[in-house]
Enzyme design. Structure first.
Site, PDB file in Angstrom:
ATOM      1  N   GLN A  45       0.747  -1.212   0.035  1.00 24.14           N
ATOM      2  CA  GLN A  45       0.081   0.047  -0.032  1.00 24.14           C
ATOM      3  C   GLN A  45       0.908   1.330   0.053  1.00 24.14           C
ATOM      4  O   GLN A  45       0.601   2.118  -0.224  1.00 24.14           O
ATOM      5  CB  GLN A  45      -0.923  -0.294   1.394  1.00 24.14           C
ATOM      6  N   HIS A  51      -1.656   1.294  -4.281  1.00 25.43           N
ATOM      7  CA  HIS A  51      -2.002   2.630  -4.263  1.00 25.43           C
ATOM      8  C   HIS A  51      -1.015   3.833  -4.959  1.00 25.43           C
ATOM      9  O   HIS A  51      -0.999   4.944  -4.896  1.00 25.43           O
ATOM     10  CB  HIS A  51      -1.992   3.387  -2.720  1.00 25.43           C
ATOM     11  N   CYS A 101       3.243  21.800 -14.723  1.00 29.38           N
ATOM     12  CA  CYS A 101       3.639  21.224 -16.124  1.00 29.38           C
ATOM     13  C   CYS A 101       4.131  22.321 -17.144  1.00 29.38           C
ATOM     14  O   CYS A 101       3.687  23.608 -16.670  1.00 29.38           O
ATOM     15  CB  CYS A 101       2.524  20.426 -16.689  1.00 29.38           C
ATOM     16  N   SER A 119      -2.343  -1.339   9.432  1.00 28.17           N
ATOM     17  CA  SER A 119      -3.509  -1.065  10.331  1.00 28.17           C
ATOM     18  C   SER A 119      -4.793  -1.883   9.788  1.00 28.17           C
ATOM     19  O   SER A 119      -5.394  -2.171  10.738  1.00 28.17           O
ATOM     20  CB  SER A 119      -3.842   0.145  10.706  1.00 28.17           C
TER      21      SER A 119
HETATM   22  P1  OAD Z   1      -1.140   2.771   8.949  1.00 26.71           P
HETATM   23  O1  OAD Z   1      -0.568   4.063   9.176  1.00 26.71           O
HETATM   24  O2  OAD Z   1      -2.794   2.787   9.157  1.00 26.71           O
HETATM   25  O3  OAD Z   1      -0.756   1.546   9.842  1.00 26.71           O
HETATM   26  C1  OAD Z   1       0.546   1.295  10.112  1.00 26.71           C
HETATM   27  C2  OAD Z   1       0.742   0.177  10.906  1.00 26.71           C
HETATM   28  O4  OAD Z   1       2.132  -0.164  11.013  1.00 26.71           O
HETATM   29  C3  OAD Z   1       0.042   0.012  12.148  1.00 26.71           C
HETATM   30  O5  OAD Z   1      -0.756  -1.133  12.488  1.00 26.71           O
HETATM   31  C4  OAD Z   1       1.283  -0.001  13.224  1.00 26.71           C
HETATM   32  O6  OAD Z   1       1.197  -0.597  14.478  1.00 26.71           O
HETATM   33  C5  OAD Z   1       2.475  -0.452  12.348  1.00 26.71           C
HETATM   34  N1  OAD Z   1       3.807  -0.204  12.810  1.00 26.71           N
HETATM   35  C6  OAD Z   1       4.281   0.770  13.281  1.00 26.71           C
HETATM   36  N2  OAD Z   1       5.730   0.836  13.408  1.00 26.71           N
HETATM   37  C7  OAD Z   1       5.973  -0.552  12.868  1.00 26.71           C
HETATM   38  C8  OAD Z   1       7.048  -1.135  12.626  1.00 26.71           C
HETATM   39  N3  OAD Z   1       8.436  -0.629  13.007  1.00 26.71           N
HETATM   40  N4  OAD Z   1       7.052  -2.438  12.215  1.00 26.71           N
HETATM   41  C9  OAD Z   1       5.998  -3.089  11.638  1.00 26.71           C
HETATM   42  N5  OAD Z   1       4.730  -2.324  12.051  1.00 26.71           N
HETATM   43  C10 OAD Z   1       4.727  -1.070  12.434  1.00 26.71           C
HETATM   44  O7  OAD Z   1      -0.761   2.539   7.555  1.00 26.71           O
HETATM   45  P2  OAD Z   1      -1.444   1.384   6.347  1.00 26.71           P
HETATM   46  O8  OAD Z   1      -2.127   0.369   6.946  1.00 26.71           O
HETATM   47  O9  OAD Z   1      -0.460   1.309   5.300  1.00 26.71           O
HETATM   48  O10 OAD Z   1      -3.871   5.339   1.892  1.00 26.71           O
HETATM   49  O11 OAD Z   1      -2.315   2.577   6.043  1.00 26.71           O
HETATM   50  C11 OAD Z   1      -3.344   2.320   4.805  1.00 26.71           C
HETATM   51  C12 OAD Z   1      -3.429   3.136   3.919  1.00 26.71           C
HETATM   52  O12 OAD Z   1      -4.078   4.555   4.707  1.00 26.71           O
HETATM   53  C13 OAD Z   1      -2.339   4.018   3.186  1.00 26.71           C
HETATM   54  O13 OAD Z   1      -1.916   3.277   1.913  1.00 26.71           O
HETATM   55  C14 OAD Z   1      -2.962   5.284   2.877  1.00 26.71           C
HETATM   56  C15 OAD Z   1      -3.487   5.552   4.180  1.00 26.71           C
HETATM   57  O14 OAD Z   1      -4.473   6.518   3.945  1.00 26.71           O
HETATM   58  C16 OAD Z   1      -4.032   6.241   0.969  1.00 26.71           C
HETATM   59  O15 OAD Z   1      -3.159   7.080   1.012  1.00 26.71           O
HETATM   60  C17 OAD Z   1      -5.022   5.967  -0.227  1.00 26.71           C
END
Ligand code: OAD
Length: 247
Positions: free
Chosen positions: A100, A118, A147, A188
């Site tokens: 993502q 994404h 641009c 998350s």
């Molecule tokens: P989030 O910021 O929602 O979640 C990050 C996750 O990483 C959390 O569950 C943390 O507990 C975990 N975390 C933190 N530190 C870590 C580490 N050192 N090792 C492993 N895990 C760790 O990020 P995403 O789930 O990627 O979308 O969010 C999903 C989407 O929401 C993104 O792609 C973006 C956002 O809005 C768009 O922009 C369309």
């Protein structure tokens, strides 16, 4: 289930294993996540800053967040978590990384089969003439960048309110539908449709191994195994276990 048990399943699965990653895997590289401690969405409202309608209304506001992110990325490097996934792929123990993330760090670490759910900020395109330019060459001092034709540039990423492009969507569903072990790393698990990929894999019979310092909604609902910890620490341990099991 022990690390050795998971490793054995990964050796059996080989290239049909896959990973789904989120912002957490890049945290140890210095990229802030979206949710939780230090998260971007704790500071700003995603609907105001990252929604397609907000971008159309006020591109400068969107770029006030995206511009510094793209500039900072230039000095950011992959960490041990990205590297362990690249090594698993090189060893024939992982067929694909569905990410993502828009930071390109998996490819920089050496992963070759990366599905960017994404998009990626490496390329910008003009909303008027559709010309594409590498963001490294984009003028980011005066935001929003424009641009040559005068149109506003935007990164080739999925904003809130936009659909996932069909290519990554279909490919991810195919991978999830046929994978042996799915590693769910640093996400998350609350943003759809990405969050449903582990569910598709689970229904198709995959072993779901979640790696995260904190539990998520997926932990109870979908994951078979939860490995608590930072991906930069857990993934290298998993890599070693897979290498031992494969000998
Ligand atoms: P989030 O910021 O929602 O979640 C990050 C996750 O990483 C959390 O569950 C943390 O507990 C975990 N975390 C933190 N530190 C870590 C580490 N050192 N090792 C492993 N895990 C760790 O990020 P995403 O789930 O990627 O979308 O969010 C999903 C989407 O929401 C993104 O792609 C973006 C956002 O809005 C768009 O922009 C369309």
């Amino acid at each position: 289930m022990t690390l050795e048990d998971i490793a054995k399943r990964m050796v059996e699965g080989g290239k049909s294993n896959a990973a789904l990653t989120g912002a957490g895997i890049s945290v140890e590289s210095g990229v802030p996540p979206f949710r939780g401690k230090g998260g971007l969405w704790e500071k700003v409202d995603p609907v105001e800053f990252a929604h397609i309608e907000a971008f159309r209304r006020d591109p400068a506001k969107y770029w006030s967040i995206r511009g510094p992110f793209i500039r900072d990325l230039r000095s950011i490097r992959p960490n041990a978590g990205h590297e362990a996934l690249a090594a698993l792929e090189a060893d024939g123990m992982l067929g694909a990384v569905i990410t993502q993330n828009i930071d390109g760090l998996h490819q920089e670490a050496g992963s070759r089969s990366v599905i960017e759910f994404h998009g990626n900020v490496a390329v910008l395109y003009c909303v008027e003439c559709r010309r594409r330019i590498p963001s490294a060459e984009a003028p980011l001092d005066d935001l929003p960048p424009r641009c040559g034709c005068g149109g506003v540039l935007r990164p080739d990423v999925v904003m809130f309110g936009e659909a996932i492009p069909p290519g990554p969507m279909i490919r991810s569903q195919e991978i999830a539908g046929s994978c042996a072990v799915m590693l769910v790393v640093g996400t998350s698990g609350v943003v759809q449709p990405a969050a449903s990929i582990p569910l598709i894999a689970r229904r198709a019979g995959a072993l779901i191994v979640e790696i995260n310092p904190d539990e998520t909604p997926l932990t109870e609902a979908v994951s078979d195994v939860f490995l608590a910890g930072k991906s930069g620490e857990v993934l290298p341990r998993l890599l070693e276990a897979v290498r031992r099991a494969g000998r």
